[in-house]
Design an enzyme around this catalytic site. Structure first.
Site, mmCIF file in Angstrom:
data_model
loop_
_atom_site.group_PDB
_atom_site.id
_atom_site.type_symbol
_atom_site.label_atom_id
_atom_site.label_comp_id
_atom_site.label_asym_id
_atom_site.label_seq_id
_atom_site.Cartn_x
_atom_site.Cartn_y
_atom_site.Cartn_z
ATOM 1 N N CYS A 59 0.601 -1.164 0.007
ATOM 2 C CA CYS A 59 -0.872 -0.100 0.133
ATOM 3 C C CYS A 59 1.028 1.451 0.254
ATOM 4 C CB CYS A 59 -0.869 -0.015 1.296
ATOM 5 S SG CYS A 59 -1.871 1.643 1.381
ATOM 6 N N TYR A 190 -5.644 7.163 -8.618
ATOM 7 C CA TYR A 190 -7.130 6.211 -7.752
ATOM 8 C C TYR A 190 -7.630 7.160 -8.894
ATOM 9 C CZ TYR A 190 -4.369 4.616 -4.843
ATOM 10 O OH TYR A 190 -3.401 2.961 -3.930
#
Length: 323
Positions: A59, A190
């Site tokens: 992440c 994103y």
């Protein structure tokens, strides 16, 4: 999230909106109320050996906390738990540890720490997260303030030669740079990848590349974002750049060009990668497994691409002359 334990991220016809509501507790010196940032949560005291940073290498938001912890020399002060790269809709899991349990917290899922603190917790289970070792309870998952406070509040435990990640003389400009990096780049990839319509994607794509072109120009004649020294701003940008060609270029459709085709940004990224504290936190296999396996709505086959070759990250960057 779907009911079949498969995470869903794309909402058809909609623009991606990141949920930025986090547990706003802070860990501060003597549990004081800090001068900056959220103060509506509980203040916990800085104390060596009390907390465990749970941060998955896969992440980018967690990766920055791992880097800052290492740069400041806090490895023996704040322990580190590392979930595996894949998860379902419930939680990150400790499947890399023996028996599938975190060796300190004794839990299989990070969700257990959240529920220990908030039995009715209904939001996403995110990393990084600071967990109190003795109680097993979540303290905070407010990722930008975790790294901020590791620098400002844990100074008594920093190693002697720790870098000044928040230099006072450039802090105001740095805050502006970090905000643009967050909205347009860190979160921008994103918005491209999880766009639910062509219009949302087109707008996100344009915003992302406008920002990347700005960064390319900014880094042409300066070694780091704020000049000749590494700051928190560089940590925040690096974790996105490290994933760009391996994931965001193809998987998230950020494909105008590759990072390797932008001379300043590519040299800058390699410069940081080859700096102690950065490159060793990057695991490309975990990164690719996370994105290509977890995002089934984007990659339903679950096939993980073989490339690119990570050896290119070790090639000379030539940026020493910039400072």
């Amino acid at each position: 999230m779907s009911d079949d334990q498969t995470p869903t991220y794309v909402e058809k016809g909609k623009e991606f909106q990141r949920d930025t509501t986090y547990v706003s507790d802070r860990i501060t010196r003597d549990a004081r109320t800090p001068e900056h940032g959220p103060t509506d949560g509980r203040m916990w005291p800085v104390e060596a050996g009390r907390y465990r940073l749970v941060a998955a290498k896969a992440c980018p938001w967690a990766n920055r906390a791992i880097i800052v912890r290492g740069l400041l020399g806090l490895e023996d002060v704040v322990s580190l738990g590392m979930p595996g790269p894949t998860h379902d809709a419930r939680s990150w899991t400790f499947d890399l540890d023996p028996g599938g349990k975190d060796p300190v917290l004794g839990i299989e899922r990070l969700q257990e720490a959240y529920l220990a603190r908030f039995p009715d917790y209904e939001r996403g289970i995110t990393v990084p997260a600071m967990v109190e070792e003795s109680s097993g309870e979540l303290v905070t998952n407010d990722f930008p303030w975790i790294t901020h406070d590791l620098f400002h509040e844990w100074r008594d435990f920093h190693r002697a030669d720790a870098p000044d990640l928040w230099p006072a003389e450039v802090r105001e400009e740095m805050e502006e740079v970090m905000q643009r990096v967050f909205t347009e780049v860190n979160n921008g990839v994103y918005r491209c990848g999880f766009a639910g319509s062509q219009e949302a994607y087109d707008e996100a794509y344009q915003r992302l590349w406008t920002a990347l072109d700005w960064l390319e120009e900014r880094l042409t004649d300066r070694r780091y974002l704020m000049g000749s020294a590494i700051t928190e701003a560089d940590v925040r940008l690096f974790t996105t750049l490290a994933r760009f060609d391996a994931v965001y270029h193809g998987h998230f459709k950020c494909n105008r060009n590759k990072l390797t085709e932008m001379p300043a940004l590519w040299g800058y990224a390699r410069d940081l990668f080859q700096t102690p504290g950065f490159g060793e936190t990057i695991d490309f296999d975990q990164i690719k497994a996370h994105y290509y396996v977890v995002h089934t709505d984007i990659n339903p086959s679950g096939i993980v691409p073989a490339g690119p070759d990570p050896a290119v990250w070790h090639t000379p960057h030539g940026r020493e002359s910039l400072g």
